[in-house]
Design a protein around this motif. Structure first.
Motif: not given
Length: 370
Positions: A204-219
């Motif tokens: 997962l790549l992107g700026q801070s605030g892009a929702g990567k960690s939230t998406l990680t938890n969901a997946l």
């Protein structure tokens, strides 16, 4: 006893991407009594790996060379000392199949490998902030260059009443790339992502605030990463993820979450840029001159498309910008290319001075007589 892919103990590595090809490449290390492991996290002087015997922590002194491109990183396959060794070291790394590289912000113009042996490079873009298509194209250029398959995820879709136009803009900036609209809050798009990412290695790549960690938890189906609210003032995140961690997915495959990236400099990404702007590359093939710069040449198919509205000005401007940046980075890391660019700049400067003198008509100036 040497390690074999067909041994019962080897099944523990299959979800992490172990296969017959990795086994064949590992054979010389197995003959030395070493065991394979997938690097799931790297700290300053050690790393965590998953091995046939489970998770281990090993010293990285032998795989931290001065060349930053060869430093151990999350996703690497490694040869590790067997159980019982004290201390336990990572002795060597297997050749990488793919690697996501960006240019660092240092004045030394070094490349930094963010993740290795990745199948999918997932670029996360928050719909809660203004859609920056130029940044998206930059990420995708590096993603294509890495050898992984890019995927764009438009996160936080629940915060936008209508994503139709945003989705269309993102798809225009990402030709040939699947774009998924997702929301960890409502579950939208998560089934599509799980299906695409299952069975392989994704980052997962992107700026801070892009929702990567939230998406990680969901997946992953668990609170694997800490999540904080973004700042209300500018919509930017707070760098809740500080390391690159590899996490298993419920339906197979593994996911690497990365810290938010403020700067994403290109690194030898010419072919990646060409892939992102494939429509411009196709137009350029019809230009009258093979070395057309698409500035003012007659018979330029790119400029013709610009004039009739087929090619947006923004796309061409972004294409030119990324090509210039990539050429500059290459010149700083390649002495020969740097010398060629300097000669070209001198020639252009001399031509500019000559044109200036011609426009002046030689009035009051000194003309050299031969």
């Amino acid at each position: 006893m040497s390690f074999s892919f067909r041994d019962a103990s080897s099944h523990a590595l299959v979800p992490f991407g172990w296969d017959d090809v990795w086994e064949a490449e590992f054979a010389p290390f197995a003959a030395q009594g070493l065991v394979p492991g997938r690097v799931v996290r790297v700290d300053r002087n050690a790393c965590d790996l998953f091995t046939p015997d489970g998770p281990v922590r090993a010293d990285t002194a032998f795989v931290m060379p001065h060349d930053p491109m060869r430093v151990v990183c999350t996703g690497d396959w490694a040869a590790v000392d067997p159980a019982g060794a004290d201390p336990r070291f990572v002795r060597s790394l297997l050749p990488r199949r793919s690697q996501f590289i960006r240019s660092t912000s240092s004045k030394r113009s070094e490349g930094q490998v963010l993740a290795a042996n990745v199948d999918h490079a997932v670029v996360c873009v928050s719909l809660a902030a203004e859609l920056d298509l130029g940044r998206l194209e930059r990420f995708l250029s590096l993603a294509w260059e890495s050898g992984a398959e890019p995927l764009v995820v438009l996160t936080k879709a629940d915060l936008v009443p209508d994503v139709t136009y945003l989705l269309a803009d993102a798809e225009t900036a990402a030709p040939g790339v699947q774009v998924v609209v997702a929301s960890a809050a409502t579950g939208e798009g998560l089934d599509v992502l799980a299906d695409v990412l299952g069975g392989g290695t994704s980052v997962l790549l992107g700026q801070s605030g892009a929702g990567k960690s939230t998406l990680t938890n969901a997946l992953t189906g668990r609170e694997a990463q800490e999540v904080q609210a973004i700042r209300d003032a500018d919509g930017k995140g707070r760098h809740t993820t500080t390391t690159r961690d590899m996490l298993p997915l419920p339906d197979g495959g593994v996911l690497i979450d990365t810290p938010g990236l403020r700067g994403v400099g290109l690194w030898d990404a010419e072919s990646g840029v060409a892939q992102v702007f494939s429509e411009i590359e196709e137009l350029a093939a019809d230009c009258r001159f093979q070395d057309c710069s698409h500035q003012s040449e007659p018979g330029c198919a790119v400029l013709a498309a610009l004039e009739d509205g087929t090619l947006p000005h923004r796309r061409l401007d972004s294409y030119r910008k990324l090509l210039r940046e990539n050429a500059w980075i290459a010149s700083r890391t390649d002495q020969r290319l740097r010398a060629e660019m300097r000669r070209e700049w001198k020639q252009r400067s001399a031509a500019g001075r000559e044109m200036y003198e011609r426009k002046r008509g030689g009035g009051g100036g000194h003309r050299r007589v031969y």
